[in-house]
Write a protein that holds these residues in place. Structure first.
Motif, PDB file in Angstrom:
ATOM      1  N   PRO A  69       0.823  -1.220   0.000  1.00  0.00           N
ATOM      2  CA  PRO A  69       0.000   0.000   0.000  1.00  0.00           C
ATOM      3  C   PRO A  69       0.855   1.266   0.000  1.00  0.00           C
ATOM      4  O   PRO A  69       1.857   1.354   0.711  1.00  0.00           O
TER       5      PRO A  69
ATOM      6  N   SER B 169       0.550   5.631   0.107  1.00  0.00           N
ATOM      7  CA  SER B 169      -0.378   6.697   0.472  1.00  0.00           C
ATOM      8  C   SER B 169       0.349   8.035   0.512  1.00  0.00           C
ATOM      9  O   SER B 169       1.583   8.096   0.478  1.00  0.00           O
TER      10      SER B 169
ATOM     11  N   SER C 212      -4.698   6.997  -0.934  1.00  0.00           N
ATOM     12  CA  SER C 212      -3.909   5.783  -0.851  1.00  0.00           C
ATOM     13  C   SER C 212      -4.235   4.864  -2.000  1.00  0.00           C
ATOM     14  O   SER C 212      -5.275   4.976  -2.633  1.00  0.00           O
TER      15      SER C 212
ATOM     16  N   GLY D 168      -3.562   0.515  -3.163  1.00  0.00           N
ATOM     17  CA  GLY D 168      -3.070  -0.798  -2.765  1.00  0.00           C
ATOM     18  C   GLY D 168      -3.935  -1.422  -1.703  1.00  0.00           C
ATOM     19  O   GLY D 168      -4.821  -0.769  -1.131  1.00  0.00           O
TER      20      GLY D 168
ATOM     21  N   GLN E  83      -5.392  -2.735   1.701  1.00  0.00           N
ATOM     22  CA  GLN E  83      -5.344  -2.201   3.056  1.00  0.00           C
ATOM     23  C   GLN E  83      -5.450  -3.338   4.057  1.00  0.00           C
ATOM     24  O   GLN E  83      -6.027  -4.350   3.804  1.00  0.00           O
TER      25      GLN E  83
END
Length: 274
Positions: free
Chosen positions: A221, A223, A270, A272, A274
């Motif tokens: 992820p 962000s 963000s 990807g 989580q």
């Protein structure tokens, strides 16, 4: 019935045209990424020879800066060529990686450029093993750090830090540049998107797209948090394989490391899992 069939046919034709266009662009990017490296390599070789033949100190320093920039350009062309492939052809090769090693490579990529720009580059070394593809992770961090240096400007400050988050570690790239308007955060990872920097800095706006696509392939992820006129922090979250303890620590030091890093506010945008 005929109207429905006609509509379905139109949708299929549009989809086929879109796929053909995508494949054509992918081929163009792959060829560009490969072919443009040939003259680049010739130029790099010429610079290496010029520096080696003996030049005044200042001239040699400037040529080394140019050579450093060409090396980064070569790496970026590799990124474009690789990401132009179909996603099913891009297979990450994750393994245990010492995060310090990847950060050291990224520092070597950007240290000379940062000094030339008058930007202070600082790294907080985590000494931790993560599970990742080291080449792809370097692509992500190289683009994030390069963006941070570019937008910090002279007398700016770029800091690479980290935070423990359960069984993951978040690598944070912070700059004290102009920040990103809140209205632009949602699309900052889109191709050719440059926030409100159009005309004020060089580049096509592909760096963060490469970051997003690479992070999605790795399932890391990514962000961003940003405040206008204060700066931005881009973060990538990695699966942790060991705690970032120094080789020799006492109990008190270990406790400090365990709680290292202040947890920031939730990310504004963000990508990807989580």
């Amino acid at each position: 019935m005929n109207a429905n069939m006609s509509a379905a046919g139109s949708v299929d034709e549009v989809a086929a045209l879109a796929e053909a266009s995508r494949q054509g662009m992918a081929r163009l990017m792959a060829v560009a990424g490969h072919d443009l490296k040939q003259p680049l390599q010739v130029a790099m070789l010429s610079l290496v020879r010029a520096v080696g033949e003996g030049l005044p100190v200042e001239a040699a320093r400037r040529l080394r800066i140019a050579l450093d920039a060409m090396k980064r350009l070569g790496a970026e062309l590799d990124d474009i060529a690789r990401l132009s492939q179909r996603e099913d052809a891009l297979r990450p090769q994750p393994r245990a990686v010492l995060l310090d090693d990847v950060l050291a490579q990224v520092e070597r990529d950007w240290r000379v450029y940062a000094e030339a720009c008058g930007t202070r580059l600082e790294i907080r070394w985590p000494t931790v093993f993560v599970e990742t593809d080291p080449v792809m992770l370097r692509t992500i961090l190289r683009n994030l750090v390069g963006n941070a240096i570019k937008y910090s400007g002279p007398r700016g400050h770029v800091h690479i830090g980290w935070r423990l988050r359960g069984d993951t570690i978040s690598v944070d790239v912070h700059d004290d540049g102009g920040g990103i308007p809140a209205a632009n955060l949602a699309r900052i990872f889109d191709a050719f998107e440059r926030g409100d920097q159009q005309g004020r800095s060089e580049g096509l706006g592909l760096g963060l797209t490469i970051v997003r696509q690479t992070a999605e392939l790795l399932r890391h992820p990514v962000s961003v948090r940003s405040v206008e006129n204060e700066g931005s922090t881009f973060s990538v979250e990695l699966p942790l394989l060991s705690r970032p303890y120094p080789r020799v620590v006492d109990i008190e030091t270990a406790a400090d490391i365990e709680t290292a890093g202040e947890e920031p506010a939730p990310a504004s945008a963000s990508h990807g899992p989580q």
